[in-house]
Write an enzyme that holds these catalytic residues in place. Structure first.
Site, PDB file in Angstrom:
ATOM      1  N   HIS A   1      26.908  42.279   4.402  1.00 38.19           N
ATOM      2  CA  HIS A   1      28.278  41.895   4.051  1.00 38.19           C
ATOM      3  C   HIS A   1      28.382  40.867   2.920  1.00 38.19           C
ATOM      4  CE1 HIS A   1      29.323  43.688   7.987  1.00 38.19           C
ATOM      5  NE2 HIS A   1      28.369  42.957   8.496  1.00 38.19           N
ATOM      6  N   ASP A   2      27.750  39.716   3.139  1.00 35.91           N
ATOM      7  CA  ASP A   2      28.020  38.568   2.263  1.00 35.91           C
ATOM      8  C   ASP A   2      27.485  38.772   0.856  1.00 35.91           C
ATOM      9  OD1 ASP A   2      29.105  37.557   4.554  1.00 35.91           O
ATOM     10  OD2 ASP A   2      27.391  36.280   5.039  1.00 35.91           O
TER      11      ASP A   2
ATOM     12  N   ASP B   1      24.092  36.039   4.717  1.00 38.14           N
ATOM     13  CA  ASP B   1      24.377  34.889   3.846  1.00 38.14           C
ATOM     14  C   ASP B   1      23.127  34.544   3.030  1.00 38.14           C
ATOM     15  OD1 ASP B   1      27.053  33.460   5.206  1.00 38.14           O
ATOM     16  OD2 ASP B   1      25.773  34.501   6.624  1.00 38.14           O
TER      17      ASP B   1
ATOM     18  N   ASP C   1      27.428  30.539   6.291  1.00 37.98           N
ATOM     19  CA  ASP C   1      26.961  30.203   7.643  1.00 37.98           C
ATOM     20  C   ASP C   1      25.609  30.898   7.853  1.00 37.98           C
ATOM     21  OD1 ASP C   1      28.111  32.764   7.739  1.00 37.98           O
ATOM     22  OD2 ASP C   1      28.784  32.566   9.812  1.00 37.98           O
TER      23      ASP C   1
END
Ligand code: RIB
Ligand code: CA
Length: 332
Positions: free
Chosen positions: A257-258, A18, A13
């Site tokens: 995070h991603d 990302d 997303d």
């Protein structure tokens, strides 16, 4: 002999973190990326598609991008459910200044390529069903597209190599006191993944927060002199400033995070502590809605269904990022 590339579908997303995950997966050269499917989440699904195309085009990569679901499977059908927790905060305005965790458009040239016509979920089902080799999936968004695919055809689970996802948290949260955003936004979809029988590895907030990147890491990424390094550096700094502006804890650095999920799929050494666990999701719509529930009890009869990462290694994470983001188009 050249190492065999793993067949991969990413589900994103995009989104600041990302974008770094997509850069890392493409530039690593270790994956045969069959397609990038896009979910709603950090923004509406059209914006997330456009941002994903921007990243793919920046690298001149020939990877199809598929638009997926515009919202969660069933979450919004329960009256009052979404009111149980304050909305996830990803931007703030103070004294006329607005900062955002995820920009509407990434600070790189506009996308020139177009999304595919096929829907992301049909692409996922058909591709996995017909693949002669097992396919790895890295979901870093609300799990809607993957949950829908497993709902449409649960048998695809047998042809999934593994699902290495960013989601969940144990004893912490960001979208709520106990739930992480990717699970909170579509709890049923996350539950379908845990119940699918596929091999699952989970990168929760515990791991991503323990391997947060620092200002000096952003400077190092910028000094790589590549478009990928520059974009990653700018996004790390943008996130760092947004976190500080919103008054969040910044003492462990800024979680990307991603990208940590992609790094773990590439190299097990980036995670210092992980355990096989029995994971479930609260889908009951109360104050723990979307929480990943990990059964830590010992001496009870249960079969673990996922490997959960608890601690990341920031130094190793940076080594992996620097090794791969040094590739691709140079700045200028
Ligand atoms: O909670 C972190 C996750 O939520 C990341 O995937 C980020 O991109 C947001 O979607
Ligand atoms: Ca994401």
């Amino acid at each position: 002999m050249e190492e065999k590339k793993r067949k991969l579908i990413m589900d994103v997303d995009t989104g600041s973190d990302d974008a770094v995950a997509v850069l890392l997966a493409i530039l690593s050269g270790k994956f045969d990326i069959l397609g990038i499917t896009v979910s709603w989440g950090n923004s509406d699904v059209e914006t997330c598609v456009n941002n994903t195309l921007q990243v793919v085009d920046l690298l001149g990569a020939d990877i199809p991008v598929y638009q997926g679901c515009p919202g969660p499977m069933v979450r919004e059908m329960t009256v009052g459910r979404v009111m149980n927790n304050p909305k996830n905060k990803t931007s703030e305005t103070k004294d006329g200044k607005t900062v955002k965790m995820h920009p509407n458009t990434l600070p790189i040239p506009p996308a020139t390529s177009k999304k595919q016509k096929e829907h992301a979920v049909t692409f996922i089902v058909e591709t996995i069903k017909n693949s002669p080799e097992k396919v790895t999936i890295i979901p870093t968004a609300p799990m809607t597209n993957i949950g829908m695919a497993l709902r449409m055809d649960p048998t695809i689970a047998t042809n999934i190599e593994e699902i290495v996802l960013m989601g969940g948290a144990v004893g912490m949260g960001n979208a709520s006191p106990v739930a992480e955003a990717n699970f909170f936004h579509d709890p049923e979809a996350a539950k379908i993944i845990f119940d699918s029988g596929a091999k699952v590895r989970v990168v929760p907030l515990n791991a991503t927060h323990s391997a947060g990147l620092l200002k000096e890491d952003a400077e190092r990424l910028m000094s790589l002199g590549t478009e990928a390094g520059k974009l990653a550096a700018e996004l790390v700094m943008m996130r760092t400033e947004a976190s500080a502006f919103m008054g969040w804890r910044t003492d462990q650095g800024e979680p990307i995070h991603d990208a940590l999920a992609v790094a773990w799929a590439l190299d097990p050494s980036v995670i210092m502590e992980s355990r096989m666990e029995k994971c479930d999701i609260d889908i009951n719509g109360g104050i723990c809605d979307g929480q990943m529930v990990v059964d830590h009890r010992r001496g009870y009869e249960f079969t673990p269904n996922a490997c959960v990462a608890y601690k990341g290694d920031r130094v190793r994470f940076m080594e992996i990022l620097c090794e791969h983001l040094a590739k691709g188009p140079k700045v200028g």
